[in-house]
Scaffold this motif. Structure first.
Motif, short mmCIF file in Angstrom:
data_model
loop_
_atom_site.label_atom_id
_atom_site.label_comp_id
_atom_site.label_asym_id
_atom_site.label_seq_id
_atom_site.Cartn_x
_atom_site.Cartn_y
_atom_site.Cartn_z
N LYS A 1 0.81 -1.11 -0.01
CA LYS A 1 0.03 -0.15 -0.16
C LYS A 1 0.93 1.35 0.04
CE LYS A 1 -3.82 -2.05 2.49
NZ LYS A 1 -4.59 -2.10 3.70
N GLN A 2 0.37 2.35 -0.63
CA GLN A 2 0.94 3.60 -0.48
C GLN A 2 1.42 4.11 0.83
OE1 GLN A 2 1.72 5.24 -3.39
NE2 GLN A 2 2.77 6.97 -2.09
N ASN A 3 0.55 3.96 1.94
CA ASN A 3 1.02 4.25 3.30
C ASN A 3 2.22 3.54 3.71
OD1 ASN A 3 -0.50 2.08 3.61
ND2 ASN A 3 -1.06 2.85 5.72
N HIS A 4 2.42 2.22 3.50
CA HIS A 4 3.66 1.50 3.94
C HIS A 4 4.75 1.84 3.16
CE1 HIS A 4 0.58 -2.23 4.54
NE2 HIS A 4 0.56 -1.25 5.24
N ARG A 5 4.90 2.42 1.66
CA ARG A 5 5.67 2.96 1.13
C ARG A 5 6.20 4.13 1.94
NH1 ARG A 5 3.06 0.54 -3.40
NH2 ARG A 5 2.10 2.54 -3.81
N ALA A 6 5.32 4.83 2.10
CA ALA A 6 5.57 6.25 2.83
C ALA A 6 6.16 6.12 4.26
CB ALA A 6 4.12 7.07 2.84
N SER A 7 5.72 5.33 5.00
CA SER A 7 6.16 5.09 6.19
C SER A 7 7.71 4.54 6.02
CB SER A 7 5.50 3.62 6.96
OG SER A 7 4.17 4.30 7.28
N LEU A 8 8.20 3.44 5.24
CA LEU A 8 9.44 3.23 4.92
C LEU A 8 10.34 4.49 4.71
CD1 LEU A 8 9.15 -0.07 3.29
CD2 LEU A 8 9.91 0.37 5.62
N ARG A 9 9.70 5.52 3.65
CA ARG A 9 10.43 6.51 3.33
C ARG A 9 10.92 7.38 4.41
NH1 ARG A 9 9.29 6.89 -2.26
NH2 ARG A 9 10.88 5.74 -3.28
N THR A 10 9.77 7.58 5.38
CA THR A 10 9.88 8.38 6.63
C THR A 10 10.90 7.83 7.41
OG1 THR A 10 7.63 9.11 6.19
CG2 THR A 10 8.75 9.59 8.39
N LEU A 11 10.96 6.53 7.49
CA LEU A 11 11.95 5.97 8.35
C LEU A 11 13.44 6.19 7.79
CD1 LEU A 11 10.12 2.76 9.38
CD2 LEU A 11 10.96 4.44 11.09
N GLY A 12 13.60 6.24 6.27
CA GLY A 12 14.76 6.62 5.85
C GLY A 12 15.31 5.22 5.13
N LEU A 13 14.40 4.21 4.92
CA LEU A 13 14.58 3.14 4.10
C LEU A 13 14.33 3.18 2.64
CD1 LEU A 13 13.53 0.67 6.94
CD2 LEU A 13 15.83 0.98 6.41
N ARG A 14 15.09 2.70 1.87
CA ARG A 14 14.54 2.65 0.45
C ARG A 14 14.97 1.21 -0.21
NH1 ARG A 14 18.26 7.19 -1.33
NH2 ARG A 14 18.95 7.27 0.98
N LYS A 15 16.22 0.35 0.20
CA LYS A 15 16.33 -0.72 -0.35
C LYS A 15 16.17 -1.85 0.62
CE LYS A 15 20.09 1.51 -2.76
NZ LYS A 15 21.77 1.68 -2.85
N ILE A 16 16.17 -3.10 -0.04
CA ILE A 16 16.22 -4.23 0.94
C ILE A 16 17.44 -4.53 1.34
CG2 ILE A 16 15.78 -6.82 0.89
CD1 ILE A 16 14.02 -6.36 -1.43
N ARG A 17 17.37 -4.78 2.77
CA ARG A 17 18.75 -4.91 3.61
C ARG A 17 19.49 -3.74 4.22
NH1 ARG A 17 19.99 -9.35 0.06
NH2 ARG A 17 18.99 -11.14 0.62
N GLN A 18 18.92 -2.61 3.66
CA GLN A 18 19.23 -1.17 4.14
C GLN A 18 18.91 -1.32 5.73
OE1 GLN A 18 17.79 2.17 2.13
NE2 GLN A 18 19.11 3.49 3.19
N SER A 19 19.71 -0.49 6.54
CA SER A 19 19.47 -0.28 7.88
C SER A 19 19.59 1.17 8.22
CB SER A 19 20.38 -1.05 8.88
OG SER A 19 20.05 -2.61 8.50
N VAL A 20 18.80 1.47 9.22
CA VAL A 20 19.06 2.77 9.91
C VAL A 20 18.71 2.66 11.33
CG1 VAL A 20 17.98 4.19 7.79
CG2 VAL A 20 16.60 3.31 9.83
N VAL A 21 19.46 3.68 12.14
CA VAL A 21 19.32 3.84 13.51
C VAL A 21 18.35 4.87 13.95
CG1 VAL A 21 20.51 3.75 15.81
CG2 VAL A 21 21.40 2.48 13.99
N ARG A 22 17.44 4.60 14.76
CA ARG A 22 16.42 5.72 15.08
C ARG A 22 16.30 5.60 16.61
NH1 ARG A 22 17.03 8.49 11.19
NH2 ARG A 22 16.04 7.99 9.29
#
Length: 60
Positions: free
Chosen positions: A16-37
């Motif tokens: 869904k569009q809101n799932h993609r938007a949530s991932l972008r907000t977290l800073g994730l764009r690729k599979i196996r990419q990690s961020v620390v929040r």
């Protein structure tokens, strides 16, 4: 304050569009990419929305 390491494990194709938007907000764009929040209620809400696409670990 505690920190969370969030790693995208699955693709956003067909989600869904809101799932993609949530991932972008977290800073994730690729599979196996990690961020620390920071562990805040807002970040927890975003993770809850995409919990089937990511893994979460606590970082000290």
């Amino acid at each position: 304050m505690a920190q969370l390491k969030i790693t995208q494990m699955k693709s956003t194709i067909g989600t869904k569009q809101n799932h993609r938007a949530s991932l972008r907000t977290l800073g994730l764009r690729k599979i196996r990419q990690s961020v620390v929040r920071e562990d805040t209620p807002q970040v927890r809400g975003l993770i809850h929305t995409v919990r089937h696409l990511v893994t979460v670990e606590e970082v000290k």
